[in-house]
Every structure is written in structure tokens, then in C-alpha cells.
Motif scaffolding. Structure first.
Motif, PDB file in Angstrom:
ATOM      1  N   LEU A 179       0.836  -1.206   0.000  1.00 49.92           N
ATOM      2  CA  LEU A 179       0.000   0.000   0.000  1.00 49.92           C
ATOM      3  C   LEU A 179       0.869   1.252   0.000  1.00 49.92           C
ATOM      4  CD1 LEU A 179      -2.662   1.624   0.439  1.00 49.92           C
ATOM      5  CD2 LEU A 179      -2.370   1.182   2.894  1.00 49.92           C
ATOM      6  N   ILE A 180       1.889   1.272   0.837  1.00 54.07           N
ATOM      7  CA  ILE A 180       2.756   2.442   0.939  1.00 54.07           C
ATOM      8  C   ILE A 180       3.493   2.690  -0.378  1.00 54.07           C
ATOM      9  CG2 ILE A 180       4.830   3.342   2.069  1.00 54.07           C
ATOM     10  CD1 ILE A 180       3.824   1.882   4.633  1.00 54.07           C
ATOM     11  N   ARG A 181       4.039   1.630  -0.988  1.00 57.08           N
ATOM     12  CA  ARG A 181       4.764   1.802  -2.245  1.00 57.08           C
ATOM     13  C   ARG A 181       3.826   2.249  -3.364  1.00 57.08           C
ATOM     14  NH1 ARG A 181       6.653  -3.193  -0.755  1.00 57.08           N
ATOM     15  NH2 ARG A 181       5.733  -4.202  -2.596  1.00 57.08           N
ATOM     16  N   ALA A 182       2.632   1.680  -3.408  1.00 54.98           N
ATOM     17  CA  ALA A 182       1.682   2.052  -4.451  1.00 54.98           C
ATOM     18  C   ALA A 182       1.261   3.510  -4.313  1.00 54.98           C
ATOM     19  CB  ALA A 182       0.455   1.138  -4.399  1.00 54.98           C
ATOM     20  N   TRP A 232       5.610  -6.260  -6.052  1.00 53.33           N
ATOM     21  CA  TRP A 232       5.235  -5.051  -6.782  1.00 53.33           C
ATOM     22  C   TRP A 232       6.236  -3.943  -6.449  1.00 53.33           C
ATOM     23  CZ3 TRP A 232       3.865   0.032  -6.796  1.00 53.33           C
ATOM     24  CH2 TRP A 232       3.212   0.501  -7.947  1.00 53.33           C
ATOM     25  N   TRP A 233       7.170  -3.732  -7.345  1.00 53.33           N
ATOM     26  CA  TRP A 233       8.203  -2.698  -7.218  1.00 53.33           C
ATOM     27  C   TRP A 233       8.761  -2.611  -5.791  1.00 53.33           C
ATOM     28  CZ3 TRP A 233      10.379  -1.099 -11.447  1.00 53.33           C
ATOM     29  CH2 TRP A 233       9.654  -1.118 -12.644  1.00 53.33           C
ATOM     30  N   PRO A 234       9.394  -3.703  -5.331  1.00 54.62           N
ATOM     31  CA  PRO A 234       9.956  -3.688  -3.975  1.00 54.62           C
ATOM     32  C   PRO A 234      11.069  -2.663  -3.846  1.00 54.62           C
ATOM     33  CG  PRO A 234      10.768  -5.570  -5.212  1.00 54.62           C
ATOM     34  CD  PRO A 234       9.701  -4.936  -6.065  1.00 54.62           C
ATOM     35  N   GLN A 283       2.292 -16.214  -0.467  1.00 47.60           N
ATOM     36  CA  GLN A 283       1.869 -16.553  -1.823  1.00 47.60           C
ATOM     37  C   GLN A 283       0.358 -16.662  -1.958  1.00 47.60           C
ATOM     38  OE1 GLN A 283       4.371 -19.580  -3.892  1.00 47.60           O
ATOM     39  NE2 GLN A 283       5.615 -19.561  -2.028  1.00 47.60           N
ATOM     40  N   CYS A 284      -0.341 -16.351  -0.877  1.00 49.16           N
ATOM     41  CA  CYS A 284      -1.808 -16.408  -0.892  1.00 49.16           C
ATOM     42  C   CYS A 284      -2.426 -15.014  -0.879  1.00 49.16           C
ATOM     43  CB  CYS A 284      -2.318 -17.239   0.277  1.00 49.16           C
ATOM     44  SG  CYS A 284      -2.014 -19.007   0.072  1.00 49.16           S
ATOM     45  N   VAL A 285      -1.733 -14.057  -1.462  1.00 44.72           N
ATOM     46  CA  VAL A 285      -2.271 -12.705  -1.664  1.00 44.72           C
ATOM     47  C   VAL A 285      -1.929 -12.289  -3.087  1.00 44.72           C
ATOM     48  CG1 VAL A 285      -2.400 -10.340  -0.801  1.00 44.72           C
ATOM     49  CG2 VAL A 285      -1.793 -12.192   0.775  1.00 44.72           C
ATOM     50  N   TRP A 286      -2.866 -11.627  -3.767  1.00 46.12           N
ATOM     51  CA  TRP A 286      -2.695 -11.225  -5.159  1.00 46.12           C
ATOM     52  C   TRP A 286      -2.999  -9.741  -5.249  1.00 46.12           C
ATOM     53  CZ3 TRP A 286       0.261 -13.682  -8.020  1.00 46.12           C
ATOM     54  CH2 TRP A 286       0.146 -13.822  -9.409  1.00 46.12           C
ATOM     55  N   ALA A 287      -2.192  -8.988  -5.986  1.00 44.60           N
ATOM     56  CA  ALA A 287      -2.336  -7.529  -5.965  1.00 44.60           C
ATOM     57  C   ALA A 287      -1.984  -6.920  -7.309  1.00 44.60           C
ATOM     58  CB  ALA A 287      -1.439  -6.937  -4.873  1.00 44.60           C
ATOM     59  N   ALA A 288      -2.522  -5.720  -7.533  1.00 44.39           N
ATOM     60  CA  ALA A 288      -2.222  -5.001  -8.777  1.00 44.39           C
ATOM     61  C   ALA A 288      -2.558  -3.533  -8.621  1.00 44.39           C
ATOM     62  CB  ALA A 288      -3.004  -5.591  -9.957  1.00 44.39           C
TER      63      ALA A 288
END
Length: 271
Positions: A61-64, A246-248, A261-266
Motif C-alpha cells: 500500500l505504501i509503495r503504491a 510489486w516494485w519492492p 503466496q496467498c495474496v494477489w495484488a495489482a
């Protein structure tokens, strides 16, 4: 948060676990009760990496938000199902980039509302409203949203770890939000994932724990989650991924746990 009866805000039942307070406990917060911590302990017994999952989701959330405020130039944010205030809230991230960035937090948990209002009392560009995020019109037509958000300009809509609590069709729900957003707006989504592999037992354990404790949660498949965003949306590289991918901020030096591995995000943009 103490469990002394006199300290419990009106309208809150401290004997019933709250999703927001359990998440707060997982992040190391103090705005939770014994019932919330007991549920978290049960989760940890069955899925030891649940705390890492919560932290990974928060870091995403913070990176996004940093990307949206800095790179994409978005200045308006609606955080649906925002949960309790914790370290590095959305408004702190985006207002560090632009003091005038506007944030509206949306929740209907009395604990969230009480603490959010106390936190934001001196911030003219940040508000919290009482609305059910599973009723889009309730959010989009709220007087504070209409007064604060300019729907002729891009908006960032955040749905982090809330849609897996929705028992209906999340794509139909999201479509109502997307219809209201102008071109150039962005959507950020994270959702519990049934990976349909050897790690699916983690998803099933989460579902069983919630059924027995505080409601229900549904870990959907990749195909079901990806349907949440209309095909016309431009999904930002690297696409749908584990939130930690996602853009670590740096290279990942250890394998992802089964829970992670049980979370999906975009993150996606409306053309």
C-alpha cells in the motif's frame, strides 16, 4: 488498547473480533481487544506467517501510494475499508509528496471511525467517513466525498484486503466504482488468493478460522481476482503479483512463504 469497560467507546462490542482490530494487532498496533488478539493467535497457530502477510500488504500500500503521488501525479485518494490508523497512513505518504493531496478514508467500523477522527482533527485535507464500501453509492454520494473529491480530475481508489470479505461478485461491485472515476484514475487492489496448488491449504485455513469466529472471508483464484478489474483497465507493470513483488524497495533474498503466496495484488489505470 485496554479492555477496561469504561474505556470501550460507545457502540463497540469488545467481545467480538473486528477485522480492522485483528489487522491492527498483526501490525503491532494497540487499538485492539483480547478477542481480537485471541483470533490473531489462532491464525498464527494455523498460518504462522500471517503477521508477515499483513506487513507485506501494508508495505505494498505504501509503495503504491508513493508511486501514485510521485510518478503518476495523483492528488486525490479514496481508501475503501481503510482500517485503523497505523504507522505510515495513506495521507502521511502522499502529503509528504504534496501537502495539498486529499485523502478520504472510508469505513463503517466504530473503532476505526473514532480513532480516525481523533487522528485527523487538525488535517484539513484528510477526512474519514462512515460508509459501507460494499455499497458504492453510499461512498461515492457521501456529502464529504462530493465536497472533497473533484471527479473531473484523476482519483486513486484503494481496495486493500477488503474485497475478499464481499460475498457477491467483486467485479460487479468494482464496476460501479470504476464508472464514477474519470479517465486517468487509478485503482489499487489486494485480495486473498487461493493459488490452486500445494499452498491452497493456507487459504482454506483462513476461511475456516473466519467462519468460526467473526464472519466469512473468501480467498478467490487468480482468474476470479483478475476479473475484478475491467479488461479495459491498463494494469501497471509488473501486473498481478504477490504484493511483495510489486516494485519492492530492494531485492528479496528469501523465498516467499506459503502464506505470502496467498495474496494477489495489482495497480491499474483507467484509460
Amino acid at each position: 488498547m485496554t479492555d477496561t469497560p469504561g474505556t470501550v467507546p460507545v457502540g463497540i462490542d469488545p467481545t467480538m473480533p473486528s477485522t480492522a482490530r485483528v489487522y491492527d494487532a498483526a501490525l503491532g498496533g494497540k487499538d485492539n481487544y483480547a478477542a481480537d488478539r485471541e483470533l490473531l493467535d489462532r491464525m498464527i497457530r494455523d498460518v504462522p506467517e500471517v503477521v508477515e502477510m499483513a506487513r507485506m500488504n501494508r508495505a505494498f500500500l505504501i509503495r503504491a501510494c508513493r508511486f501514485l503521488a510521485d510518478n503518476a501525479g495523483v492528488r486525490q485518494f479514496i481508501d475503501c475499508g481503510s482500517g485503523l490508523p497505523t504507522a505510515e497512513n495513506v495521507h502521511q505518504v502522499v502529503q509528504r509528496i504534496d501537502n495539498d493531496a486529499t485523502v478520504v478514508y472510508t469505513d463503517n467500523d466504530p473503532t476505526v471511525l473514532a480513532h480516525g477522527r481523533a487522528l485527523l482533527v487538525d488535517n484539513d485535507h484528510t477526512h474519514i467517513i462512515d460508509a459501507n464500501v460494499f455499497h458504492p453509492a453510499e461512498v461515492l454520494e457521501h456529502p464529504q466525498v462530493r465536497a472533497t473529491i473533484d471527479f473531473t480530475q484523476p482519483v486513486a481508489l484503494l481496495h486493500l484486503a477488503d474485497l475478499h470479505f464481499y460475498p457477491g461478485d467483486p467485479a460487479a461491485l468494482m464496476a460501479q466504482y470504476l464508472d464514477a472515476l474519470p479517465s486517468g484514475s487509478y485503482v489499487v487492489v489486494s485480495h486473498g488468493l487461493n493459488p490452486e496448488n500445494e499452498h491452497s491449504h493456507v487459504a482454506r485455513k483462513f476461511e475456516a478460522i473466519y467462519r468460526a469466529s467473526s464472519g466469512s472471508v473468501l480467498f478467490r483464484t487468480r482468474a476470479e481476482i483478475e476479473r475484478i478489474l475491467h479488461p479495459s483497465m491498463d494494469v501497471i507493470t509488473p501486473g498481478w503479483v504477490i504484493p511483495g513483488e510489486w516494485w519492492p524497495d530492494g531485492p528479496n533474498l528469501k523465498p516467499w512463504t506459503p502464506g505470502e503466496q496467498c495474496v494477489w495484488a495489482a495497480v491499474a489505470r483507467k484509460p
